[in-house]
Structures are given as structure tokens and as C-alpha cells.
Write an enzyme that holds these catalytic residues in place. Structure first.
Site, PDB file in Angstrom:
ATOM      1  N   ILE A 138      20.006  34.747 -22.231  1.00 40.46           N
ATOM      2  CA  ILE A 138      21.238  34.937 -22.991  1.00 40.46           C
ATOM      3  C   ILE A 138      21.904  36.197 -22.454  1.00 40.46           C
ATOM      4  O   ILE A 138      21.251  37.080 -21.901  1.00 40.46           O
ATOM      5  CB  ILE A 138      21.006  35.029 -24.517  1.00 40.46           C
ATOM      6  CG1 ILE A 138      19.954  36.093 -24.859  1.00 40.46           C
ATOM      7  CG2 ILE A 138      20.598  33.692 -25.074  1.00 40.46           C
ATOM      8  CD1 ILE A 138      19.714  36.221 -26.357  1.00 40.46           C
ATOM      9  N   ASP A 139      23.223  36.271 -22.591  1.00 41.98           N
ATOM     10  CA  ASP A 139      23.978  37.378 -22.017  1.00 41.98           C
ATOM     11  C   ASP A 139      23.479  38.724 -22.519  1.00 41.98           C
ATOM     12  O   ASP A 139      22.961  38.842 -23.626  1.00 41.98           O
ATOM     13  CB  ASP A 139      25.462  37.256 -22.387  1.00 41.98           C
ATOM     14  CG  ASP A 139      26.119  36.028 -21.804  1.00 41.98           C
ATOM     15  OD1 ASP A 139      25.580  35.477 -20.824  1.00 41.98           O
ATOM     16  OD2 ASP A 139      27.170  35.623 -22.336  1.00 41.98           O
ATOM     17  N   LYS A 140      23.691  39.734 -21.705  1.00 43.43           N
ATOM     18  CA  LYS A 140      23.362  41.105 -22.095  1.00 43.43           C
ATOM     19  C   LYS A 140      24.005  41.457 -23.427  1.00 43.43           C
ATOM     20  O   LYS A 140      23.376  42.054 -24.302  1.00 43.43           O
ATOM     21  CB  LYS A 140      23.864  42.069 -21.007  1.00 43.43           C
ATOM     22  CG  LYS A 140      23.778  43.541 -21.371  1.00 43.43           C
ATOM     23  CD  LYS A 140      24.400  44.403 -20.281  1.00 43.43           C
ATOM     24  CE  LYS A 140      24.408  45.877 -20.688  1.00 43.43           C
ATOM     25  NZ  LYS A 140      25.042  46.727 -19.646  1.00 43.43           N
TER      26      LYS A 140
END
Length: 304
Positions: A138-140
Site C-alpha cells: 500500500i502507498d507510503k
């Protein structure tokens, strides 16, 4: 590893320096690594410099000595507190905090989830030796649930589930504006933004097919609180889909205009639920968490 690349300059790349055009076309290549690792570069079959200014229709060919991938031994274990939701002999489910990168890469070699996992001194899958335990990401900027494989059998099993869309991934988001549709299935293709290599965008030609199902939980004139079923897993998919519809996520510094009211808000997107049938325990595993406290504060402003 030496690799060969070829492409034609399109309208989005014309009049740009050749090194800029290459890095925008191939987002995994940086200008510094290109300068150090390019071995042959031609434009229309003639040797050329990286400073060359591209013309529409130019045929670019280059050979690039791709840096080797990180090995597990190259990644430093770090003592970083993790919010562990579940653990057995096959899986580890983590509530990843906002701002943590999932795995090491250029510019982020420490402080990642993988560094923290190695610091736990536990068994992790090594199907991908540069990303031990990591099956999905999942994105930062996104917080929430991510599942880690502790051995290669569970890793391969999870890969198959993701490939066949047999893992339910649900998100919640707070977006700007009154979301008109009570529920909607968003279907289109997502590809790299030709004008900004850090962004993805909805494209008519090329890209990858993507589906996101959105349901309104509550809304007012200023903002909407959404429940989101991620049916495919493209880079920045939810952020791109909602922004393209005119409802950027609060706190999104890439796909939303700056907002003085929410300038300090984190990305209001959380992976709050993850479920799948586990063949090893013969059970349905279902995990859920609450929204982060920062989102709850903003949610107090939403009224039906």
C-alpha cells in the site's frame, strides 16, 4: 543486468532533454543512474548525447546496465514498533502507519516496513529476496492493513488469491466535495501520466484496466466519507479514480490542490478491512481496524 530499450518520441516528450524523456517514459530509471549506467544511446540510429532535445517522431534506442536488485542481506534490520493485528505460522497482519514505505528502494533504504520486519527476527518468505515477506503493498501515504507471508507456501498462496481477486480489500476515504452518487462502479484504464512521472492518470489508450466500487457512508457540501472496495490493484488506483471524478482525497499532496484548511492533514485513506479464505487453517480470515485518529477528527465535521 544490461537491458535494451526503444521508443518513439510522442507529443508529450517532444522538446524535452533526452534524459528527461527517458526517465518520464521509464519511471523506474532515474537521471543519475541513467548518466552512470547507459552504455549506448542513439537517436534515429545515430549516436547522441543525453542533452539532446527531442523531436516528435524521433526513434530512441539505448542500452542500460540496470543496477542489481537488493538482496535480503543488503537490508538492515531495524527496531521499529509495529502494530501487529494477527500472527500465526503462515501470516503476519500489520496496521501500517501513515508515512511508512513498504520496502526499500532508491531514496528509502531505511525506516521501511521490511526493515522493521527483519528487526522482529521472525521467519519471512523469500520468494522475492529483495522484499522478504511482501506479497502486496500500500502507498507510503496510505495507512492500514497489509498481510505478510512468513513462508514461501503462504506467499505463493496469497499471490494466487490476489491474482484471482479472491482477497477482499476495503478502504475508507474522506474526499473533498459532495459525492453525488450513492454508489458507483468506476471502470477505466490507468497509466503513467506523460507530464509527471510521479503521477498516474486515467488514459484512453494503453494503461491497465482498473475497477473501484465506491459507496457513500455520509456527506455534506464540503466533504464526503466513502467506503471503497478495491477490485483491482493498480498504483494509486483509488486516489486517481476519485481525483478524476472531481473528488480528491483530503491530504493528497499529489492528486489534489493545496488546501489551507487541511494543509497539515495526512492522506485520509485507510485500508481498514482485509479478508480471505485460508487453505491452511480451513477458515475465513477477516481483519478490520478503526480509522486513524486524524481521520476521526475530520469525520466529526461530516453530517448527513
Amino acid at each position: 543486468m544490461k537491458k535494451k530499450y526503444a521508443f518513439f518520441v510522442n507529443e508529450f516528450l517532444q522538446n524535452k532533454r533526452l534524459d528527461v524523456a527517458i526517465t518520464e517514459k521509464f519511471s523506474f530509471i532515474t537521471r543519475s543512474s541513467l548518466k552512470n549506467s547507459i552504455e549506448l544511446l542513439t537517436v534515429n540510429k545515430k549516436n547522441q548525447k543525453l542533452s539532446y532535445k527531442c523531436k516528435l517522431g524521433d526513434k530512441i534506442y539505448f542500452e542500460y546496465d540496470e543496477p542489481p536488485a537488493l538482496e535480503k542481506e543488503d537490508i538492515k534490520p531495524e527496531k521499529i514498533d509495529l502494530d501487529i493485528i494477527f500472527q500465526d505460522q503462515n501470516y503476519l497482519v500489520i496496521n501500517k502507519p501513515y508515512g511508512m514505505v513498504v520496502h526499500p528502494a532508491k531514496g528509502n533504504f531505511s525506516g521501511t516496513l521490511v526493515n522493521a520486519l527483519l528487526g522482529l527476527n521472525i521467519d519471512l518468505s523469500d520468494v522475492d529476496k529483495s522484499r522478504p515477506g511482501i506479497v502486496h503493498r500500500i502507498d507510503k501515504e496510505t495507512s492500514g492493513l497489509i498481510i505478510i507471508a512468513k513462508n514461501n507456501k503462504s506467499h505463493v498462496y496469497l499471490q494466487e488469491l490476489f491474482k484471482n481477486r479472491e482477497i477482499s480489500k476495503k478502504y475508507r476515504a474522506i474526499v473533498k466535495g459532495y459525492f453525488k452518487e450513492p454508489s458507483i462502479l468506476i471502470q477505466n484504464n490507468i497509466g503513467r501520466d506523460p507530464n509527471n512521472r510521479l503521477k498516474m492518470t486515467v488514459v484512453e489508450n494503453g494503461g491497465k484496466y482498473s475497477e473501484t466500487y465506491v459507496t457513500v457512508i455520509s456527506r455534506n457540501k464540503e466533504m464526503s466519507y466513502l467506503d471503497i472496495d478495491l477490485l483491482t490493484g493498480r498504483t494509486h488506483q483509488i486516489r486517481v479514480h476519485l481525483s478524476d471524478m472531481g473528488y480528491p482525497i483530503i491530504g493528497d499532496k499529489i492528486y489534489s490542490r493545496k488546501s489551507l484548511k487541511y494543509k497539515d492533514a495526512p492522506l485520509c485513506l485507510v485500508s481498514y478491512r482485509l479478508s480471505f479464505f485460508d487453505i491452511f487453517s480451513n477458515k475465513l480470515l477477516d481483519f478490520a481496524i478503526d480509522e486513524p485518529k486524524e481521520m476521526k477528527i475530520i469525520l466529526n465535521n461530516i453530517k448527513n
